[in-house]
Design an enzyme around this catalytic site. Structure first.
Site, PDB file in Angstrom:
ATOM      1  N   GLU A 280       0.876  -1.118   0.089  1.00 24.23           N
ATOM      2  CA  GLU A 280       0.091  -0.105   0.027  1.00 24.23           C
ATOM      3  C   GLU A 280       0.944   1.444   0.157  1.00 24.23           C
ATOM      4  O   GLU A 280       0.580   2.105   0.558  1.00 24.23           O
ATOM      5  CB  GLU A 280      -0.988   0.095   1.076  1.00 24.23           C
ATOM      6  CG  GLU A 280      -1.965  -1.224   0.935  1.00 24.23           C
ATOM      7  CD  GLU A 280      -2.859  -1.478   2.204  1.00 24.23           C
ATOM      8  OE1 GLU A 280      -3.076  -0.300   3.176  1.00 24.23           O
ATOM      9  OE2 GLU A 280      -3.487  -2.422   2.283  1.00 24.23           O
TER      10      GLU A 280
ATOM     11  N   GLU B 224      -5.486  -7.620  -1.340  1.00 23.61           N
ATOM     12  CA  GLU B 224      -6.020  -7.171  -0.427  1.00 23.61           C
ATOM     13  C   GLU B 224      -7.283  -6.719  -0.592  1.00 23.61           C
ATOM     14  O   GLU B 224      -7.172  -5.757  -1.554  1.00 23.61           O
ATOM     15  CB  GLU B 224      -5.491  -6.354   0.824  1.00 23.61           C
ATOM     16  CG  GLU B 224      -4.949  -6.874   2.006  1.00 23.61           C
ATOM     17  CD  GLU B 224      -4.442  -6.064   2.999  1.00 23.61           C
ATOM     18  OE1 GLU B 224      -5.100  -5.036   3.333  1.00 23.61           O
ATOM     19  OE2 GLU B 224      -2.986  -5.848   3.357  1.00 23.61           O
TER      20      GLU B 224
END
Ligand code: BMA
Length: 366
Positions: A187, A293
């Site tokens: 991320e 995710e």
């Protein structure tokens, strides 16, 4: 029937220019990581999408640390194909990771999941090495501090070494290393972790990856499939801006969550962006794409899996998706990503499980 022989696909992938004799040698000399890469390629070749769930075996909405339990199994009758584990705070020398799961439990249950034929993936939310705060503490110009020679560089290498040792020591009953996907520094196109976009330069981020790989490689760890996983992006340039290089990465990932305030169209668009780039890069570079995710916290939309998630991903050749954890209701209320028995989203999740293209544990290559 979803099963297939992934080793056969692995041989084709690994020996495109080899004789039959060379192909047989190739099969015998696959590292654990290459075996998992072949399995993931086989999933894509067969249009299957493996389903993964973080901390699936550790705890669920109403239970914790019960042998062989799983909210997913308790709803659909099968384990997820993939279990994700997080190693946050292993670097701190603690016996339990940041959400309380003992590292011994992870070691044992990752092996049990592999013995059942499942795949294990790992994330790592290490503390901030400068401030000693959490991974979400973005102060301290950490990358500058850990990349230059000195005490923090030494301790960062020790931290990474702790992870490498743990992963390298994941063994099956015969003492062979268990292959895993490892997804460090994820991320990074957001700025909520100390390694995020606004906290370091692209070169610094790449150097952190290279340092990580060096520590693993120096130990001869051969059971890791490496996943690069940006959060939402708006262009291919942004997706690839901090890509460390083909020699460091096996999986082009994407972490994209659903937020009720933003809605379905926004989620679909963000998935389209990331998965377009991930699958395009995977195809060009002979690698694997995955939605590493995702999830909709608390499932306020009862048909989220079949009406929102599946339509968004179904046209992309991705090997797997992983949703985040089902925190115990009295520990972190409302923080769950799969339905548990009795939740109104159960029938939709069963329908998702029954889709021909979704692969749970029993559907994986043997
Ligand atoms: C977040 C939440 C937190 C947790 C963290 C690391 O998304 O689930 O409660 O501590 O991940 O697992």
């Amino acid at each position: 029937m979803k099963n297939l022989s992934y080793l056969a696909v692995g041989l084709i992938v690994l020996s495109a220019c080899g004789s039959k004799q060379k192909q047989e040698v190739a099969e015998e000399t696959l590292t654990p990581a290459q075996t998992l890469i072949a399995q993931l390629n086989a999933l894509v070749a067969d249009s299957l999408i493996a389903f993964g769930h973080h901390d699936d075996l550790s705890y669920g909405y109403r239970w914790e640390y019960q042998p062989d339990s799983s909210d997913v199994k308790n709803v659909v009758g099968d384990y997820p194909a993939i279990v994700n584990w997080d190693l946050g705070e292993i670097e701190w020398g603690l016996p339990r990771q940041l959400d309380g799961v003992p590292f011994d439990f992870i070691r044992q249950n990752a092996a049990a999941h592999a013995a059942r034929g499942g795949i294990n993936t790992f994330s790592w939310h290490p503390r901030n090495p400068v401030t000693k705060g959490s991974a979400w503490d973005t102060s301290g110009d950490v990358l500058s501090a850990v990349l230059q020679p000195g005490e923090l560089n030494d301790s960062m290498q020790i931290w990474i070494g702790t992870v490498a040792d743990f992963i390298g020591n994941l063994r099956d009953a015969e003492g062979q290393r268990i292959p895993v996907v490892f997804r460090p520094w994820h991320e990074h196109t957001g700025s909520w972790f100390w390694w995020g976009q606004d906290l370091c330069t692209p070169e610094q981020y790449k150097d952190l990856w290279k340092m990580t790989r060096k520590v693993f490689d120096e130990r001869g760890i051969d059971n890791v499939v490496w996943a690069y996983s940006p959060d939402k992006v708006s262009s291919l340039e942004q997706y690839m801006e901090r890509y460390p290089g083909d020699e460091y990465v096996d999986v082009f990932g994407a972490d994209v969550y659903y937020f009720p305030d933003a809605g379905k169209d926004y989620f679909t668009q963000m998935i389209n962006n990331d998965l377009t780039y991930a699958t395009q890069m995977a195809k060009e570079r002979g690698k694997i794409a995955a939605l590493t995710e995702t999830g909709c916290e608390g499932l306020p939309i009862n048909d989220w899996y079949c009406d929102v998630l599946y339509p968004a991903i179904k046209d992309y050749p991705i090997a797997y998706i992983t949703v985040w954890r089902n925190a115990k209701h009295d520990v972190k209320p409302g923080h769950f990503y799969t339905p548990y028995p009795g939740h109104p989203a159960v029938s939709d999740f069963v329908e998702f499980y029954n889709l021909p293209r979704t692969a749970f544990l029993q559907d994986l290559p043997r």
